[in-house]
Structure formats: C-alpha cells, structure tokens
Scaffold this active site. Structure first.
Site, short mmCIF file in Angstrom:
data_model
loop_
_atom_site.label_atom_id
_atom_site.label_comp_id
_atom_site.label_asym_id
_atom_site.label_seq_id
_atom_site.Cartn_x
_atom_site.Cartn_y
_atom_site.Cartn_z
CG ASN A 54 -1.72 1.25 1.38
OD1 ASN A 54 -1.74 2.08 0.47
ND2 ASN A 54 -2.39 1.41 2.51
CD1 TRP A 55 3.35 1.03 -3.11
CD2 TRP A 55 3.54 2.47 -4.82
NE1 TRP A 55 4.10 0.43 -4.07
CE2 TRP A 55 4.25 1.28 -5.15
CE3 TRP A 55 3.52 3.51 -5.75
CZ2 TRP A 55 4.93 1.12 -6.36
CZ3 TRP A 55 4.19 3.35 -6.95
CH2 TRP A 55 4.89 2.17 -7.25
CE LYS A 56 -0.03 3.09 4.81
NZ LYS A 56 0.08 3.15 6.26
CG HIS A 106 -5.72 1.98 5.08
ND1 HIS A 106 -5.28 2.89 6.01
CD2 HIS A 106 -4.74 1.06 4.94
CE1 HIS A 106 -4.07 2.52 6.42
NE2 HIS A 106 -3.72 1.41 5.79
CD GLU A 136 -2.78 5.41 6.71
OE1 GLU A 136 -2.75 5.46 5.47
OE2 GLU A 136 -1.89 4.86 7.40
CD GLU A 195 -3.37 -2.42 7.12
OE1 GLU A 195 -2.34 -2.75 6.55
OE2 GLU A 195 -3.89 -1.29 6.99
N GLY A 238 2.70 2.13 10.75
CA GLY A 238 3.69 3.21 10.62
C GLY A 238 4.42 3.53 11.92
CB SER A 291 5.33 -2.05 11.71
OG SER A 291 4.92 -0.74 12.01
O1 13P Z 1 -1.24 0.67 6.76
C1 13P Z 1 -0.48 -0.20 6.37
C2 13P Z 1 -0.73 -0.91 5.12
O2 13P Z 1 -2.01 -0.63 4.65
C3 13P Z 1 0.73 -0.56 7.13
O3 13P Z 1 1.65 0.46 7.03
P1 13P Z 1 3.13 0.24 7.59
O4 13P Z 1 3.62 -1.07 7.01
O5 13P Z 1 3.90 1.43 7.11
O6 13P Z 1 3.02 0.16 9.08
#
Ligand code: 13P
Length: 250
Positions: free
Chosen positions: A10-12, A95, A97, A167, A173, A213
C-alpha cells in the site's frame, strides 16, 4: 484447502508518476514469486503508468480507494469502471487512514464492497482496533462489527474471493508490529466470524492478511501462521526490502 498467499504493498500518498515507474522498474526483478499473488496498490494518478511499467511481470495493480457510484457529479472521486478500464484488479477499501481522516464508515465501505464485486474487482477490506480498544479488551467485538457490516449482502461466492486485511491501528507506521500470536489470534477470529456469517467453505477460502509495520525480518514468521495468508505492507513496500517480504519463504 491451501490458500495462495497475497502480499500487497500500500503505497499510500507516496510516489509521483515518474517516481512510481522508477520504483516498479527497481522492484520488478525482486518480487517474482510464483507461490504468492503480488499486488501494488498505488495512488490513482500512478495507476496507468504502473500498469504499463508492470507489463510482463507478476505484479498486479490495485487502487487505494474507489467510490461506490457508477458515474456522475462526484467531484474528485474515481469510479470502479475507471479502475477496471485502467487494468486494476484489486482495491483497498476502508483503510484505517480513510476511516480516520476521510470519515469512511463501515456502511460506506459496505457500499464500496458491493460495487467492487459487481465490477469484478477484488476488495482488500481493512479492519483493525485502536490501542485504546485493545486495552479495553474489545478488539474482537470491534473487528467482528467491521467485518459483519462490511460484508452485508455480499454473497458467499463473492466472499470466497475477497481479501481482509487485519491492521491494528497502533501498529501502522509505528515500527511496532503486533506479535505473531496477536496477529494470528485476530486473523483466526476474523475467519471464525466469516464462518458464522457464511459457512466453513467460505471461511476456508477467504484470504486474510496482516498489516502494520511488516518488514523483511517479521514477514516469515507472520506469514507462516495458519490463518495469516500474507500481508498488506506500507512503508517497506517502497523499498527493495519488499522483494524480501514477497520471497519470505525462500
Ligand atoms: O497501513 C499499512 C498498510 O495498509 C501498514 O503500514 P506500515 O507497514 O507502514 O506500518
């Protein structure tokens, strides 16, 4: 039933289109693994160049979000048709976020789930608890609610093809990975919930990822758990390390 692993990045909100092409070219030779589905979920503007750059490789392309209407006056949104026409196969929905910063609810996630299936897109539906919820001991209640609402009116045949990403919000993160036991316990709880909603065959077929993570060091043990069918990877998906995560079993 042996479920094929699915390891998705997931590149966000990272990577401009030109940076995206460069990253795909770097990762292409590193992420070959016949035993897993490898998916790059990328920002909408990167989809077309990434689909092009990924041609001839095992990389499948996903979106990070989608709207639940077909077309019309929804300024700024992306429709399911736009995604499929561009070559997208997967779409991350709900997600944490998006739930936190963009007011997504399990109800809107459910509408998007139904639309995704209608268009032959595979949803990667995210769920997960906050640290506060974990400390209150309501992790599984909360996640069961997210799953039940998210899958409302989804048929068993559709559910069998879906992906759920567990998640924990406190692990995203933060560099703080859930322990293997914590991740396995919740992923099993999610599978049990699917068995209750549908049946054993559906629970057996659906793929459940862990996200939060994940890195090259933690992936092998996490992905070896009986109810963890791969990962949804944020930060580490933007680095050559993603190749090691995808090849966790080598
Ligand atoms: O939100 C995530 C994947 O969708 C996880 O992010 P990280 O791997 O950076 O913790």
């Amino acid at each position: 039933m042996a479920r094929k692993k699915i390891i998705a990045g997931n590149w966000k909100m990272n990577m401009t289109p030109s940076e995206a092409v460069e990253l795909v070219n770097t990762l292409k030779p590193l992420v070959a693994n016949d035993e897993a589905d490898v998916v790059f979920c990328v920002p909408a503007i990167d989809i077309i160049p990434v689909v092009e750059a990924a041609k001839g490789s095992n990389i499948q392309v996903g979106a990070e979000n989608m709207y639940f209407e077909e077309k019309g006056a929804y300024t700024g949104e992306i429709s399911p048709n736009m995604l499929t026409d561009a070559g997208v196969k997967y779409v991350i929905l709900g997600h944490s976020e998006r739930r936190e910063y963009f007011a997504e609810t399990s109800e809107t996630v459910n509408k998007k789930m139904l639309k995704a299936f209608e268009h032959g897109l595979t949803p990667i539906m995210c769920c997960g608890e906050s640290l506060e919820q974990r400390e209150q001991g309501i992790t599984m209640d909360w996640i069961r609610q997210q799953v039940k609402v998210g899958f409302l009116n989804v048929t068993a045949e559709q559910a069998k093809t879906a992906v759920i990403a567990y998640e924990p919000i406190w692990a995203i993160g933060t560099g703080k990975t859930a322990t293997t036991e914590q991740a396995q316990e919740v992923c099993k709880g999610i599978r049990d919930c699917i068995a209750e909603i549908y049946d054993e065959a559906t629970a057996d077929a659906i793929r459940i990822q862990y996200g939060g993570s994940v890195n090259a060091a933690t992936a092998p043990e996490l992905f070896a758990q009986p109810d963890i069918d791969g990962g949804l990877v944020g930060g580490a998906a933007l680095k050559p390390d993603f190749g090691k995560i995808v090849n966790y079993n080598k």
